[in-house]
Write an enzyme that holds these catalytic residues in place. Structure first.
Site, PDB file in Angstrom:
ATOM      1  N   LYS A 116       0.822  -1.208   0.000  1.00 60.27           N
ATOM      2  CA  LYS A 116       0.000   0.000   0.000  1.00 60.27           C
ATOM      3  C   LYS A 116       0.857   1.260   0.000  1.00 60.27           C
ATOM      4  O   LYS A 116       0.456   2.294  -0.559  1.00 60.27           O
ATOM      5  CB  LYS A 116      -0.949  -0.008   1.198  1.00 60.27           C
ATOM      6  CG  LYS A 116      -2.031  -1.070   1.067  1.00 60.27           C
ATOM      7  CD  LYS A 116      -3.035  -1.027   2.208  1.00 60.27           C
ATOM      8  CE  LYS A 116      -4.126  -2.076   2.006  1.00 60.27           C
ATOM      9  NZ  LYS A 116      -5.140  -2.047   3.082  1.00 60.27           N
ATOM     10  N   LYS A 175     -11.255  -9.765 -12.285  1.00 61.23           N
ATOM     11  CA  LYS A 175     -12.237  -9.928 -11.212  1.00 61.23           C
ATOM     12  C   LYS A 175     -13.239  -8.775 -11.234  1.00 61.23           C
ATOM     13  O   LYS A 175     -12.893  -7.638 -11.546  1.00 61.23           O
ATOM     14  CB  LYS A 175     -11.497  -9.949  -9.871  1.00 61.23           C
ATOM     15  CG  LYS A 175     -12.375 -10.211  -8.665  1.00 61.23           C
ATOM     16  CD  LYS A 175     -11.521 -10.209  -7.391  1.00 61.23           C
ATOM     17  CE  LYS A 175     -12.388 -10.356  -6.161  1.00 61.23           C
ATOM     18  NZ  LYS A 175     -11.582 -10.308  -4.918  1.00 61.23           N
ATOM     19  N   LYS A 225     -15.193  -3.762  -6.902  1.00 68.42           N
ATOM     20  CA  LYS A 225     -16.183  -2.920  -6.226  1.00 68.42           C
ATOM     21  C   LYS A 225     -15.727  -1.472  -6.095  1.00 68.42           C
ATOM     22  O   LYS A 225     -16.411  -0.671  -5.481  1.00 68.42           O
ATOM     23  CB  LYS A 225     -16.494  -3.477  -4.838  1.00 68.42           C
ATOM     24  CG  LYS A 225     -15.337  -3.461  -3.859  1.00 68.42           C
ATOM     25  CD  LYS A 225     -15.804  -3.961  -2.501  1.00 68.42           C
ATOM     26  CE  LYS A 225     -14.681  -3.844  -1.468  1.00 68.42           C
ATOM     27  NZ  LYS A 225     -15.125  -4.205  -0.126  1.00 68.42           N
TER      28      LYS A 225
END
Length: 339
Positions: free
Chosen positions: A122, A204, A207
């Protein structure tokens, strides 16, 4: 009044699961995991938390944090998590999470925290926002888990390292003072249906992008769902058959089979000789009907803000009582003066 989940059953193990309020849950999230959450209380004492404290380790607008948190809380109930049988709460509503995190920081070695691969990944993605909260994320996660004397933590493969750190912290504390924390077990749930994007069936269904035509979101309107399925990528020949060289049709067959609770082979037989347009329409209709009760329950909750707040308070009250027992033991064992 204490609930059955508050008074932990001797016959049931306790499961703790925290879900970050980021992004917009998709049909893939629902078919892969969320549809099973409501039934877990038959086998386990379940505690579900909207991990809003974890959400601020990355930049997020206040209005988005508020909306995402309320949406996810209502959606957890809408997908079948009964607040009468489970504890469902907002993480920031139980202050023991932040308190225990600070205490556990002092039993976490810098070197082991620095080895967490998610922090490294991250940090590379957002080098302008490498904050201390991002580094300390796994210790807050440990506090989340240990507060509730958790037996099982359902996590993805990428979170298993965090559960191991949690176990290390618990063992270090238990050895220094006396047995205080239960040693939790990280468990990767058996994968449900693997769902891919309607526009790129090799990726995939994500979201993160609410404007993505390839992602069907749980809260999409029936019209939006139908439009997305009608525009779904198919393949060059007209046969509705699953095959490695037909990723678009294979993905749609997997979706239909998961929605209807049948095998892919049964779905293929059902659509034998069917044209693509009719096939995609039928898959879209199946998605609309499967998600309809979820969306209706969600809409009812969001229309009644008072009821939603009441459920949040009730869940937080129960969670806080459970957490307080552990936190008070920790304070006393460390040597803090209690009155």
């Amino acid at each position: 009044m204490e609930t059955m989940t508050e008074n932990k059953s001797e016959n049931k193990k306790r499961v703790f699961s925290a879900i970050k309020p980021t992004g917009n849950p998709t049909l893939g999230n629902y078919l892969g995991a969320m549809q099973y959450w409501g039934g877990m209380s038959d086998e386990y004492d379940c505690i579900f938390s909207v991990a809003d404290l974890h959400a601020i380790t990355v930049a997020i607008e206040p209005k988005d944090l508020r909306e995402n948190s309320k949406r996810l809380f209502a959606l957890l109930i809408a997908v079948g998590i009964d607040p009468e049988k489970n504890v469902v709460f907002m993480q920031s509503h139980v202050r023991a999470h932040s308190e225990l995190c600070w205490l556990l920081n002092n039993y976490t070695m810098f070197g082991e925290a620095r080895r967490m691969t998610q922090f490294k990944e991250k940090s590379e993605k957002a080098p302008e926002n490498i904050n201390v909260g991002l580094f300390d994320y796994p210790v807050l996660m440990a506090a989340d888990i240990l507060l509730y004397q958790t037996d099982i933590v359902p996590v993805g493969e990428d979170q298993l390292q965090h559960v191991e750190l949690c176990r290390n912290i618990a063992e270090r504390f238990n050895n220094r003072y006396s047995p205080t924390f239960k040693m939790p077990e990280g468990k990767v749930p058996k994968a449900g249906a693997r769902i891919y994007s309607l526009t790129d069936p090799t990726a995939k269904m994500g979201k993160s992008d609410s404007g993505d035509a390839g992602a069907v979101f749980i809260l999409d309107t029936p019209e939006t769902i139908m439009r997305k399925f009608k525009r779904a990528v198919t393949d060059s020949d007209a046969a509705v058959k699953a095959s490695p060289d037909k990723p678009g049709i294979t993905n749609l067959l997997n979706i239909y089979a998961a929605l209807c609770g049948i095998t892919v082979a049964a779905a293929e037989a059902e659509f034998d000789g069917c044209d693509y347009a009719t096939f995609k329409t039928r898959v879209g209709e199946a998605a609309v009907e499967r998600l309809r009760p979820v969306r209706e329950k969600y809409d009812a909750l969001r229309r009644d803000d008072g009821r939603l707040s009441e459920l949040m308070r009730a869940g937080a009250d129960t969670a806080a009582r459970i957490a307080a027992r552990t936190l008070e033991k920790v304070y006393k064992k460390i040597g803090f003066v209690r009155t």
